[in-house]
Design a protein around this motif. Structure first.
Motif, PDB file in Angstrom:
ATOM      1  N   LYS A  76       0.835  -1.213   0.000  1.00 45.98           N
ATOM      2  CA  LYS A  76       0.000   0.000   0.000  1.00 45.98           C
ATOM      3  C   LYS A  76       0.864   1.255   0.000  1.00 45.98           C
ATOM      4  O   LYS A  76       0.585   2.218  -0.718  1.00 45.98           O
ATOM      5  N   LYS A  77       1.889   1.234   0.817  1.00 51.21           N
ATOM      6  CA  LYS A  77       2.790   2.389   0.907  1.00 51.21           C
ATOM      7  C   LYS A  77       3.454   2.673  -0.432  1.00 51.21           C
ATOM      8  O   LYS A  77       3.509   3.818  -0.898  1.00 51.21           O
ATOM      9  N   HIS A  78       3.965   1.636  -1.080  1.00 51.43           N
ATOM     10  CA  HIS A  78       4.621   1.812  -2.374  1.00 51.43           C
ATOM     11  C   HIS A  78       3.638   2.334  -3.422  1.00 51.43           C
ATOM     12  O   HIS A  78       3.965   3.227  -4.220  1.00 51.43           O
ATOM     13  N   ILE A  79       2.437   1.784  -3.431  1.00 53.16           N
ATOM     14  CA  ILE A  79       1.440   2.196  -4.418  1.00 53.16           C
ATOM     15  C   ILE A  79       1.072   3.667  -4.233  1.00 53.16           C
ATOM     16  O   ILE A  79       1.049   4.445  -5.190  1.00 53.16           O
ATOM     17  N   GLU A  80       0.784   4.065  -2.985  1.00 53.16           N
ATOM     18  CA  GLU A  80       0.341   5.435  -2.716  1.00 53.16           C
ATOM     19  C   GLU A  80       1.452   6.454  -2.931  1.00 53.16           C
ATOM     20  O   GLU A  80       1.210   7.553  -3.414  1.00 53.16           O
ATOM     21  N   GLU A  81       2.693   6.084  -2.618  1.00 52.12           N
ATOM     22  CA  GLU A  81       3.784   7.049  -2.657  1.00 52.12           C
ATOM     23  C   GLU A  81       4.599   7.020  -3.941  1.00 52.12           C
ATOM     24  O   GLU A  81       5.273   8.012  -4.253  1.00 52.12           O
TER      25      GLU A  81
END
Length: 236
Positions: free
Chosen positions: A149-154
């Motif tokens: 999730k972190k990689h996708i959002e950022e």
């Protein structure tokens, strides 16, 4: 343009993700948003680290069809899904030697924090409903949900949806690589490799949903983000 370069390396699609050390990510909610990370990226390079059985043939054909009109090259690499630091540095070096102009790096590999290597490309991808993907292909590892999730959002400008392929192209058209993608897709019927699967019983579907809870949570996160981005784009 000679728009496709292909490099063959060891390609082990069964490499275990569990062997990859993962950084610790705080257990705080990560909410999907319309935030566009592209402004902080090097627009000369776009990375499509495609996911197995998630429309990659269709997306690759769209990229190939648009490469001449939108003046970019596509670099297709077949290598391990998990890359060590030396492999990453070697590939970045090869890409930068090929061109300093617009280029799409098209390959199956896990997320790489390219900033560690002084390389900051645009990321994009397309995913598929995990239940349908499970029917077509055995599931990949379901670990590292919070990190994903972190990689996708950022890091990812767009993560499209196979089931919303036309709207995926609408979002991608905001980037010069995909200018005219919707028209090209409509005119050329670009979606390839659409293989019908036998209809599954409700019992099977529910069983898969139970087994794919983590995948479905990530997929639903991506769908929410996708819809927020799409709504934002249409409001402009």
């Amino acid at each position: 343009m000679d728009n496709i370069s292909s490099v063959n390396r060891t390609n082990d699609s069964h490499q275990p993700l569990l062997n990859i050390p993962l950084p610790i990510v705080p257990e705080v909610p990560i909410l999907p948003s319309s935030h566009n990370v592209t402004k902080s990226k090097e627009s000369s390079y776009l990375v499509y680290n495609r996911v197995l059985k998630c429309g990659s043939s269709s997306v690759t054909k769209v990229i190939n069809d648009l490469s001449d009109e939108n003046e970019f090259d596509m670099y297709v690499v077949h290598q391990n899904h998990a890359l060590d630091d030396q492999e990453i540095q070697d590939l970045i070096g090869q890409i930068q030697l090929l061109t300093q102009d617009k280029l799409v790096w098209n390959s199956h590999f896990y997320y790489v924090e390219f900033k560690k290597f002084n390389f900051n490309p645009i990321y994009m991808n397309v995913v598929r409903d995990p239940v349908q993907r499970m029917i077509s292909k055995e599931i990949h590892s379901i670990d590292a949900l919070q990190l994903a999730k972190k990689h996708i959002e950022e890091e990812y400008s767009v993560v499209g949806i196979v089931e919303e392929f036309a709207n995926t192209l609408l979002l991608l058209e905001h980037y010069s690589y995909f200018k005219g993608a919707s028209t090209a897709y409509s005119e050329n019927n670009s979606r390839e490799n659409v293989n019908p699967h036998p209809e599954q019983s409700e019992k099977v579907i529910q069983k898969l949903k139970q087994e794919l809870q983590i995948d479905l949570e990530l997929y639903n996160f991506i769908v929410k983000r996708f819809n927020v981005q799409l709504q934002h784009m249409k409001s402009l």
